[in-house]
Design a protein around this motif. Structure first.
Motif, short mmCIF file in Angstrom:
data_model
loop_
_atom_site.label_atom_id
_atom_site.label_comp_id
_atom_site.label_asym_id
_atom_site.label_seq_id
_atom_site.Cartn_x
_atom_site.Cartn_y
_atom_site.Cartn_z
N ASP A 1 -48.89 61.36 -32.91
CA ASP A 1 -48.22 60.70 -31.78
C ASP A 1 -48.78 59.30 -31.56
O ASP A 1 -48.01 58.34 -31.35
N THR B 1 -47.66 57.03 -34.48
CA THR B 1 -46.23 56.75 -34.39
C THR B 1 -45.96 55.72 -33.31
O THR B 1 -45.25 54.73 -33.52
N GLN B 2 -46.55 55.94 -32.15
CA GLN B 2 -46.35 55.06 -31.01
C GLN B 2 -46.89 53.65 -31.27
O GLN B 2 -46.36 52.68 -30.75
N ASN B 3 -47.93 53.55 -32.08
CA ASN B 3 -48.59 52.26 -32.30
C ASN B 3 -48.45 51.75 -33.73
O ASN B 3 -49.28 50.97 -34.20
N SER C 1 -49.27 49.37 -28.59
CA SER C 1 -47.91 48.87 -28.46
C SER C 1 -47.51 48.74 -26.99
O SER C 1 -46.54 48.07 -26.67
N HIS C 2 -48.25 49.39 -26.11
CA HIS C 2 -48.01 49.29 -24.67
C HIS C 2 -48.92 48.23 -24.07
O HIS C 2 -50.05 48.04 -24.54
#
Length: 130
Positions: free
Chosen positions: A42, A45-47, A97-98
Motif C-alpha cells: 500500500d 503503491t501510494q508513493n 505523494s501526500h
C-alpha cells in the motif's frame, strides 16, 4: 471506578466498540507477515512517484523482494537532507505523494538535536485509532 452506562443503549454501543477493537487487534496480530506485506505494498503503491523511490529505481514495483533489493537500509542522517528540504518549504513529492501536514519531533536527541519526522494528514487518524 468507571461510571456505569446510563442506559442499555449506551452499554450496547460501548460493547460493540470494544468488540470491533478486539476484532481489529485479532486480525492484525494473527497474521503479522500478511499485514506487513499489505502495508508495504500500500505504501509503495501510494508513493510510486516520490523522488526518494525514483532515486532507487523502484519504478512502481510493490513487492517486498524488489524493495529489499533496490532500497538500502538507511539511517536518519541519510534522509536528513530531504527532511530539511521539506521543512524549509519544498512542496514537491520527495518522501510522500501526500502533502506533509506536520512534523513530529523525537523525544531523544541525536548529536544534541531532536529528529524531525514528517507526517501526513491521514497519519493523525491512524495514530488516533491505535
Amino acid at each position: 471506578m468507571p461510571e456505569a452506562p446510563k442506559n442499555t443503549t449506551d452499554y450496547y454501543t460501548l460493547s460493540e466498540k470494544n468488540k470491533k477493537s478486539l476484532e481489529f487487534i485479532e486480525d492484525v496480530t494473527s497474521n503479522p507477515e500478511d499485514v506487513q506485506l499489505r502495508v508495504l505494498s500500500d505504501i509503495l503503491t501510494q508513493n510510486a512517484n516520490v523522488e526518494y523511490l525514483h532515486r532507487h529505481r523502484l519504478s512502481g514495483q510493490t513487492d517486498r523482494e524488489t524493495f529489499k533489493k533496490l532500497v538500502p537500509v538507511i539511517t536518519y542522517e541519510d534522509l536528513q537532507p530531504d527532511i530539511m528540504s521539506i521543512a524549509n518549504g519544498d512542496k514537491s513529492p520527495i518522501l510522500s505523494s501526500h502533502p506533509i501536514s506536520e512534523f513530529l519531533t523525537s523525544s531523544g536527541t541525536s548529536g544534541g538535536e531532536r529528529k524531525l519526522m514528517p507526517t501526513i494528514e491521514a497519519e493523525l487518524g491512524r495514530r488516533t485509532a491505535l
